[in-house]
Design an enzyme around this catalytic site. Structure first.
Site, PDB file in Angstrom:
ATOM      1  N   HIS A   1      25.657  15.420  26.788  1.00 50.28           N
ATOM      2  CA  HIS A   1      25.715  13.993  26.602  1.00 50.28           C
ATOM      3  C   HIS A   1      25.089  13.221  27.695  1.00 50.28           C
ATOM      4  O   HIS A   1      25.622  13.003  28.800  1.00 50.28           O
ATOM      5  CB  HIS A   1      26.803  13.230  25.908  1.00 50.28           C
ATOM      6  CG  HIS A   1      27.155  13.967  24.719  1.00 50.28           C
ATOM      7  ND1 HIS A   1      27.660  15.093  24.301  1.00 50.28           N
ATOM      8  CD2 HIS A   1      26.726  13.376  23.052  1.00 50.28           C
ATOM      9  CE1 HIS A   1      27.783  15.316  22.798  1.00 50.28           C
ATOM     10  NE2 HIS A   1      27.428  14.402  22.255  1.00 50.28           N
TER      11      HIS A   1
ATOM     12  N   ASP B   1      22.143  15.275  24.109  1.00 48.97           N
ATOM     13  CA  ASP B   1      22.254  14.253  23.073  1.00 48.97           C
ATOM     14  C   ASP B   1      22.445  12.844  23.285  1.00 48.97           C
ATOM     15  O   ASP B   1      23.142  12.329  24.529  1.00 48.97           O
ATOM     16  CB  ASP B   1      23.319  14.424  21.739  1.00 48.97           C
ATOM     17  CG  ASP B   1      22.993  15.558  20.931  1.00 48.97           C
ATOM     18  OD1 ASP B   1      22.142  16.399  21.408  1.00 48.97           O
ATOM     19  OD2 ASP B   1      23.881  16.024  20.487  1.00 48.97           O
TER      20      ASP B   1
END
Length: 268
Positions: free
Chosen positions: A236, A86
């Site tokens: 992430h 992400d």
């Protein structure tokens, strides 16, 4: 806008990890009969890790999600990992992450928001050039479970598509990840109507706090024993730890007998 996106991402994502933190390895808290009901009443994606090395139980079953062209795990009979990132903003680590992925010949999916497209177009181009998938994480990273009108939902999705095409000259492949893991049944329906595959995850850990990054040991403690066949992994790209451990992490997963698949293979 950078600060706003970052703050929303951190605060709201904490709610998701609260669910994860409450469901440690070995807990038997989820009952099979409650899975579908939970999907309809709890907008936070959550996982219960029942046994080391096995697929965790999501708060929606694979069968329930499949009717909306949505996934949280791949084929549990294959030792294959679907690696996803992400990307809400650029923290300076993505270039190194891409270098490591190239070294291991791993194709990942990067779910990006409008801020990322606006501030890091060269990295988006590099992702595409090196064979990675760029997915839709919505333009403003809102809680999409609160959006009930198709026009508003479509605008969030199509704004990303438009900016992506401006940068790459290509149509965006239709893979969607709900911001913060928040979703509703109408959201799943709307994404499906727009031609999207919704991609949740079956393995993640607390990796996004810039000022409180996990140690290498803490990361491996979560990412190695909980690995399972067909895992959709969420990391992430803003994480310094992820950047530093990725080469060793991919090597360890490979030594465990895993190969890497693409999100395109999920729908096959």
């Amino acid at each position: 806008m950078f600060a706003i996106i970052r703050k929303r991402h951190i605060i709201a994502a904490a709610a998701v990890v609260l669910v994860l933190a409450m469901l440690p390895l070995g807990m038997r808290g989820f009952r099979a009969g409650a899975v579908q009901a939970s999907a309809q009443t709890n907008p936070n994606w959550g996982l219960s890790f029942q046994k080391e090395g096995e697929t965790p139980v999501g708060n929606a079953s694979s069968d329930y999600l499949a009717q909306y062209n949505a996934y949280y795990v791949g084929d549990s009979s294959e030792k294959k990992i679907y690696l996803t990132f992400d990307a809400g903003y650029e923290a300076g680590y993505t270039a190194s992450i891409l270098d490591t992925l190239k070294k291991h010949n791993v194709k990942a999916a990067f779910f990006v928001v409008g801020n990322y497209l606006e501030t890091s177009p060269d990295l988006v181009k590099r992702m595409v050039e090196e064979g990675h998938t760029v997915g839709n994480h919505t333009y403003h990273h809102y809680d999409m479970s609160k959006i009930s009108e198709m026009d508003a939902f479509r605008q969030e999705m199509e704004s990303v598509e438009t900016k992506y095409k401006e940068i790459t000259g290509l149509e965006m492949e239709k893979f969607y990840r709900p911001p913060q893991g928040k979703y509703s049944e109408p959201n799943l329906q709307m994404a499906q109507e727009l031609g999207y595959t919704t991609v949740f995850w079956s393995l993640a850990y607390v990796d996004w706090y810039q000022d409180n990054q996990p140690t290498k040991e803490q990361a491996f403690e979560k990412l190695l024993p909980r690995m399972h066949p067909g895992a959709i992994v969420l990391l992430h790209s803003t994480s310094k730890t992820n950047c530093e451990i990725l080469d060793e992490l991919l090597t360890k997963w490979e030594e465990m007998g895993y190969t890497f698949g693409t999100v395109q293979e999920l729908i096959k």
